[in-house]
Design an enzyme around this catalytic site. Structure first.
Site, PDB file in Angstrom:
ATOM      1  N   ASN A  58       0.681  -1.179  -0.076  1.00  0.00           N
ATOM      2  CA  ASN A  58       0.032  -0.182   0.035  1.00  0.00           C
ATOM      3  C   ASN A  58       0.954   1.289  -0.209  1.00  0.00           C
ATOM      4  OD1 ASN A  58       0.747   0.227   2.770  1.00  0.00           O
ATOM      5  ND2 ASN A  58      -1.040  -0.301   3.621  1.00  0.00           N
ATOM      6  N   LEU A  59       1.994   1.437  -0.509  1.00  0.00           N
ATOM      7  CA  LEU A  59       3.012   2.358  -0.140  1.00  0.00           C
ATOM      8  C   LEU A  59       3.120   3.245   0.939  1.00  0.00           C
ATOM      9  CD1 LEU A  59       3.067   3.178  -3.889  1.00  0.00           C
ATOM     10  CD2 LEU A  59       4.699   1.719  -2.150  1.00  0.00           C
ATOM     11  N   SER A  60       2.425   2.747   2.436  1.00  0.00           N
ATOM     12  CA  SER A  60       2.100   3.628   3.204  1.00  0.00           C
ATOM     13  C   SER A  60       3.218   3.661   4.158  1.00  0.00           C
ATOM     14  CB  SER A  60       1.266   2.933   4.638  1.00  0.00           C
ATOM     15  OG  SER A  60       2.389   1.707   4.749  1.00  0.00           O
ATOM     16  N   ASN A  61       4.524   2.767   3.687  1.00  0.00           N
ATOM     17  CA  ASN A  61       6.130   2.869   4.211  1.00  0.00           C
ATOM     18  C   ASN A  61       6.648   2.405   3.050  1.00  0.00           C
ATOM     19  OD1 ASN A  61       7.781   3.838   6.329  1.00  0.00           O
ATOM     20  ND2 ASN A  61       8.211   2.461   6.980  1.00  0.00           N
ATOM     21  N   SER A 108       9.129 -11.376  14.603  1.00  0.00           N
ATOM     22  CA  SER A 108      10.386 -10.505  14.824  1.00  0.00           C
ATOM     23  C   SER A 108      10.470 -11.615  16.561  1.00  0.00           C
ATOM     24  CB  SER A 108       9.927  -9.207  15.243  1.00  0.00           C
ATOM     25  OG  SER A 108      10.709  -8.638  16.239  1.00  0.00           O
ATOM     26  N   ALA A 109      12.244 -10.900  16.711  1.00  0.00           N
ATOM     27  CA  ALA A 109      12.643 -11.527  17.948  1.00  0.00           C
ATOM     28  C   ALA A 109      12.075 -10.306  19.074  1.00  0.00           C
ATOM     29  CB  ALA A 109      13.862 -10.683  18.204  1.00  0.00           C
ATOM     30  N   TYR A 119       3.185  -3.203  19.742  1.00  0.00           N
ATOM     31  CA  TYR A 119       3.994  -4.191  18.067  1.00  0.00           C
ATOM     32  C   TYR A 119       4.042  -5.942  17.994  1.00  0.00           C
ATOM     33  CZ  TYR A 119       7.298  -5.185  14.887  1.00  0.00           C
ATOM     34  OH  TYR A 119       8.405  -6.127  13.594  1.00  0.00           O
ATOM     35  N   LYS A 166       2.432  -9.563  17.114  1.00  0.00           N
ATOM     36  CA  LYS A 166       3.163 -10.143  15.866  1.00  0.00           C
ATOM     37  C   LYS A 166       2.902 -11.664  16.582  1.00  0.00           C
ATOM     38  CE  LYS A 166       5.502  -8.309  13.054  1.00  0.00           C
ATOM     39  NZ  LYS A 166       5.109  -8.639  10.800  1.00  0.00           N
ATOM     40  N   ARG A 168      23.037  -5.830  20.657  1.00  0.00           N
ATOM     41  CA  ARG A 168      22.145  -6.723  19.490  1.00  0.00           C
ATOM     42  C   ARG A 168      22.507  -6.993  18.349  1.00  0.00           C
ATOM     43  NH1 ARG A 168      19.254  -4.328  22.541  1.00  0.00           N
ATOM     44  NH2 ARG A 168      17.527  -3.332  22.821  1.00  0.00           N
ATOM     45  N   GLY A 208      11.742   0.847  27.950  1.00  0.00           N
ATOM     46  CA  GLY A 208      11.548  -0.134  26.730  1.00  0.00           C
ATOM     47  C   GLY A 208      12.611  -1.304  26.231  1.00  0.00           C
TER      48      GLY A 208
HETATM   49  P1  NAD Z   1       9.477  -2.044   5.802  1.00  0.00           P
HETATM   50  O1  NAD Z   1       7.958  -0.673   6.565  1.00  0.00           O
HETATM   51  O2  NAD Z   1      10.281  -1.261   5.158  1.00  0.00           O
HETATM   52  O3  NAD Z   1       8.265  -2.706   4.588  1.00  0.00           O
HETATM   53  C1  NAD Z   1       6.950  -2.842   5.028  1.00  0.00           C
HETATM   54  C2  NAD Z   1       6.213  -2.585   4.177  1.00  0.00           C
HETATM   55  O4  NAD Z   1       5.011  -3.491   4.683  1.00  0.00           O
HETATM   56  C3  NAD Z   1       6.184  -1.518   3.596  1.00  0.00           C
HETATM   57  O5  NAD Z   1       6.484  -1.006   1.794  1.00  0.00           O
HETATM   58  C4  NAD Z   1       4.666  -0.660   3.509  1.00  0.00           C
HETATM   59  O6  NAD Z   1       4.052   0.648   2.689  1.00  0.00           O
HETATM   60  C5  NAD Z   1       4.146  -2.071   3.576  1.00  0.00           C
HETATM   61  N1  NAD Z   1       2.998  -2.092   4.175  1.00  0.00           N
HETATM   62  C6  NAD Z   1       2.578  -1.773   5.644  1.00  0.00           C
HETATM   63  N2  NAD Z   1       0.654  -2.385   5.975  1.00  0.00           N
HETATM   64  C7  NAD Z   1       0.650  -2.708   4.246  1.00  0.00           C
HETATM   65  C8  NAD Z   1      -0.647  -2.865   4.022  1.00  0.00           C
HETATM   66  N3  NAD Z   1      -1.695  -3.061   5.921  1.00  0.00           N
HETATM   67  N4  NAD Z   1      -1.182  -3.557   2.728  1.00  0.00           N
HETATM   68  C9  NAD Z   1      -0.073  -3.727   2.194  1.00  0.00           C
HETATM   69  N5  NAD Z   1       1.131  -2.624   2.291  1.00  0.00           N
HETATM   70  C10 NAD Z   1       1.659  -2.624   4.124  1.00  0.00           C
HETATM   71  O7  NAD Z   1       9.538  -2.939   7.302  1.00  0.00           O
HETATM   72  P2  NAD Z   1      11.071  -3.580   6.950  1.00  0.00           P
HETATM   73  O8  NAD Z   1      11.854  -3.529   7.203  1.00  0.00           O
HETATM   74  O9  NAD Z   1      10.703  -4.257   5.781  1.00  0.00           O
HETATM   75  O10 NAD Z   1       9.540  -5.187   8.043  1.00  0.00           O
HETATM   76  C11 NAD Z   1       8.757  -6.044   7.187  1.00  0.00           C
HETATM   77  C12 NAD Z   1       8.532  -7.181   8.323  1.00  0.00           C
HETATM   78  O11 NAD Z   1       9.190  -7.060   8.787  1.00  0.00           O
HETATM   79  C13 NAD Z   1       7.225  -6.304   9.325  1.00  0.00           C
HETATM   80  O12 NAD Z   1       6.165  -6.608   9.307  1.00  0.00           O
HETATM   81  C14 NAD Z   1       8.358  -6.059  10.457  1.00  0.00           C
HETATM   82  O13 NAD Z   1       7.093  -5.540  11.422  1.00  0.00           O
HETATM   83  C15 NAD Z   1       9.173  -7.281   9.800  1.00  0.00           C
HETATM   84  N6  NAD Z   1      10.138  -7.183  10.719  1.00  0.00           N
HETATM   85  C16 NAD Z   1      10.985  -5.854  10.611  1.00  0.00           C
HETATM   86  C17 NAD Z   1      12.257  -5.872  11.976  1.00  0.00           C
HETATM   87  C18 NAD Z   1      13.253  -4.468  11.267  1.00  0.00           C
HETATM   88  O14 NAD Z   1      13.526  -3.844  12.853  1.00  0.00           O
HETATM   89  N7  NAD Z   1      12.977  -4.362  10.048  1.00  0.00           N
HETATM   90  C19 NAD Z   1      12.899  -6.576  12.611  1.00  0.00           C
HETATM   91  C20 NAD Z   1      11.683  -8.177  12.748  1.00  0.00           C
HETATM   92  C21 NAD Z   1      10.439  -8.159  11.837  1.00  0.00           C
HETATM   93  N1  UFG Z   2      20.635   2.638  19.771  1.00  0.00           N
HETATM   94  C1  UFG Z   2      20.724   3.923  20.674  1.00  0.00           C
HETATM   95  N2  UFG Z   2      20.564   5.368  20.024  1.00  0.00           N
HETATM   96  C2  UFG Z   2      19.580   5.169  18.894  1.00  0.00           C
HETATM   97  C3  UFG Z   2      19.054   4.154  18.643  1.00  0.00           C
HETATM   98  C4  UFG Z   2      18.999   3.155  19.144  1.00  0.00           C
HETATM   99  O1  UFG Z   2      21.772   4.029  20.949  1.00  0.00           O
HETATM  100  O2  UFG Z   2      19.203   6.492  18.490  1.00  0.00           O
HETATM  101  C5  UFG Z   2      20.176   1.582  20.793  1.00  0.00           C
HETATM  102  C6  UFG Z   2      19.109   1.078  20.812  1.00  0.00           C
HETATM  103  O3  UFG Z   2      18.877   1.694  22.943  1.00  0.00           O
HETATM  104  C7  UFG Z   2      19.504  -0.420  21.054  1.00  0.00           C
HETATM  105  C8  UFG Z   2      20.194  -0.504  19.936  1.00  0.00           C
HETATM  106  O4  UFG Z   2      20.984   0.566  19.361  1.00  0.00           O
HETATM  107  O5  UFG Z   2      20.795  -0.845  22.537  1.00  0.00           O
HETATM  108  C9  UFG Z   2      19.724  -0.880  19.020  1.00  0.00           C
HETATM  109  O6  UFG Z   2      17.888  -0.132  19.661  1.00  0.00           O
HETATM  110  P1  UFG Z   2      17.103  -0.177  17.560  1.00  0.00           P
HETATM  111  O7  UFG Z   2      16.351   0.749  17.884  1.00  0.00           O
HETATM  112  O8  UFG Z   2      17.887  -0.247  16.180  1.00  0.00           O
HETATM  113  O9  UFG Z   2      16.686  -1.848  17.040  1.00  0.00           O
HETATM  114  P2  UFG Z   2      16.009  -2.475  18.558  1.00  0.00           P
HETATM  115  O10 UFG Z   2      16.418  -3.977  19.214  1.00  0.00           O
HETATM  116  O11 UFG Z   2      15.510  -1.874  19.897  1.00  0.00           O
HETATM  117  O12 UFG Z   2      14.106  -3.028  18.202  1.00  0.00           O
HETATM  118  C10 UFG Z   2      14.399  -3.407  16.961  1.00  0.00           C
HETATM  119  C11 UFG Z   2      13.182  -3.358  15.947  1.00  0.00           C
HETATM  120  C12 UFG Z   2      11.964  -4.235  16.775  1.00  0.00           C
HETATM  121  C13 UFG Z   2      12.680  -5.174  16.581  1.00  0.00           C
HETATM  122  C14 UFG Z   2      13.600  -5.554  17.319  1.00  0.00           C
HETATM  123  C15 UFG Z   2      14.160  -7.238  17.280  1.00  0.00           C
HETATM  124  O13 UFG Z   2      12.864  -1.704  15.991  1.00  0.00           O
HETATM  125  O14 UFG Z   2      10.951  -3.758  16.143  1.00  0.00           O
HETATM  126  O15 UFG Z   2      14.364  -4.665  16.837  1.00  0.00           O
HETATM  127  O16 UFG Z   2      13.961  -7.790  16.046  1.00  0.00           O
HETATM  128  F1  UFG Z   2      11.471  -5.945  17.114  1.00  0.00           F
END
Ligand code: NAD
Ligand code: UFG
Length: 338
Positions: A34-37, A126-127, A150, A154, A232, A295
């Site tokens: 849906n290109l929301s992100n 996700s972790a 969030y 998951k 991490r 958190g």
């Molecule tokens: P991202 O936001 O770059 O990609 C997600 C895509 O889904 C985007 O292009 C957005 O436009 C699209 N989208 C969102 N809601 C939608 C909907 N209702 N219908 C159609 N399209 C939709 O994120 P990402 O980092 O590529 O993450 C992909 C998946 O992996 C997500 O489900 C996220 O929760 C999961 N994940 C990401 C991370 C991370 O740190 N990046 C870690 C663990 C899990």
């Molecule tokens: N951190 C900083 N400064 C910043 C941003 C992050 O010191 O400006 C630190 C955080 O405190 C943490 C580490 O960098 O210690 C990593 O932080 P991130 O925000 O990059 O990642 P998280 O592990 O907090 O969370 C990410 C995603 C979650 C996902 C999780 C595990 O945001 O959605 O990894 O996959 F669930």
């Protein structure tokens, strides 16, 4: 391979890298996003890298009618479901939006799959589903207990998949628990380009390095870790994408629900990452120590043995590759926008 793979969220960060790998091995890709992100220009970049074009539907997974039309138009072999919202703080502020998009969206997707007798699904978990008080490294058997909406979305989808597989032996589902995906494709053409202020460490580092932000705030140096900063399991997004490629034949052959950690098994601290980024790219990243972020846990890293053994998948790229490739992408998008 010539399979039709439906990739929801395929123009996003992890989705776009997975689409590239799918096209490279000869699969046909149908993207629903849906290109929301994300930006549709990613589609051209994918074509520049692979010489092939995915089919694209600008469609929301919560839109049952539009989704039904996609399934009616293509014989889908497997669905890889990336589409979802992922900003932790936003999920705390707007839980209904997150439950609707991530949980209702997944339910509608699975209902439409069922209608068209498509039963192979790979889900982006996700972790974050693991509880905060776990012993490291995390295995797939470690207790779950997400601490934000969030993470709850998951875990809810994981539980729905489990119940679905118990009710109907036709389903084949892999739940992939990603650790911290970073870096970018080696071409520098696709990567992570968050809208607004980034939430995560890596995009903030690259934006500070390019001068888009003044400095990086290190959230706490009093954790019980080697240097006091948070640890991490950073994984190169291309390794993560390849994990999906390895999961495809596994899912096809194995009914039921299967969980895999996709991580490297190595933990790096915030200071390790900053120093590696500075060394590899020969620059400085201005940073100051600030207070802990609410958190956050001290450490979060995986035991990836199950994926190594069963999927025959290993993360091959290291922290230096993540730093080099992430920086190449940041420079490319900055030059392009200038
Ligand atoms: P991202 O936001 O770059 O990609 C997600 C895509 O889904 C985007 O292009 C957005 O436009 C699209 N989208 C969102 N809601 C939608 C909907 N209702 N219908 C159609 N399209 C939709 O994120 P990402 O980092 O590529 O993450 C992909 C998946 O992996 C997500 O489900 C996220 O929760 C999961 N994940 C990401 C991370 C991370 O740190 N990046 C870690 C663990 C899990
Ligand atoms: N951190 C900083 N400064 C910043 C941003 C992050 O010191 O400006 C630190 C955080 O405190 C943490 C580490 O960098 O210690 C990593 O932080 P991130 O925000 O990059 O990642 P998280 O592990 O907090 O969370 C990410 C995603 C979650 C996902 C999780 C595990 O945001 O959605 O990894 O996959 F669930």
């Amino acid at each position: 391979m010539d399979r039709n793979i439906l990739v929801t969220g395929g123009t996003g960060f992890i989705g776009s890298h997975t689409v590239v790998e799918l096209l490279e091995i000869g699969d046909n890709v149908i993207i629903v996003d849906n290109l929301s992100n994300s930006n549709p220009s990613v589609l051209e970049k994918i074509e520049m890298i692979t010489g092939r074009k995915p089919i694209f539907y600008h469609c929301d997974v919560t839109d049952r009618k539009a989704l039904t039309n996609v399934f009616a138009s293509h014989e889908i072999h497997t669905v890889i479901h990336f589409a979802g919202l992922k900003a932790v703080a936003e999920s705390v502020a707007e839980p209904l939006k997150y439950y609707h998009n991530n949980v209702v969206g997944s339910i509608i997707l699975m209902q439409v799959m069922e209608q068209f007798h498509v039963h192979n699904l790979i889900f982006s978990s996700s972790a974050t589903v693991y509880g905060g008080n776990n012993i490291m490294p995390l295995t797939e058997a470690s207790p779950t207990g997400p601490v934000n909406p969030y993470g709850m979305t998951k875990l809810a989808v994981e539980n729905i998949c489990r119940d679905l597989c118990s009710s109907d032996q036709n389903w084949h589902i892999a739940l992939l628990r990603y650790f911290n995906p970073v870096g970018a494709h080696v071409s520098g053409l696709i990567g992570e380009d968050p809208l607004g202020i980034p939430n995560n460490l890596f995009p903030i580092i690259t934006q500070v390095a390019i001068g888009k932000r003044d400095k990086l705030f290190v959230y706490g140096n009093d954790y019980p870790t080697q240097d006091g900063t948070g640890v991490r399991d950073y994984i190169h997004v291309v390794d993560l994408a390849l994990g999906h490629i390895k999961t495809l034949p596994f899912v096809e052959e194995n009914p039921g629900v299967h969980i895999f950690n996709l991580g490297t098994g190595k933990g790096y601290s915030v200071m390790d990452v900053i120093k590696a980024f500075e060394r590899v790219n020969d620059l400085t990243v201005p940073h100051v120590i600030s207070s802990r972020r609410a958190g956050d846990v001290a450490e979060c890293y995986s035991n990836p043995d199950k994926a190594n053994r069963i999927l025959r998948w290993n993360a091959n790229l290291g922290l230096e590759d993540m730093c080099r490739d992430g920086w190449r992408f940041q420079k490319q998008i900055t030059n392009h926008k200038a």
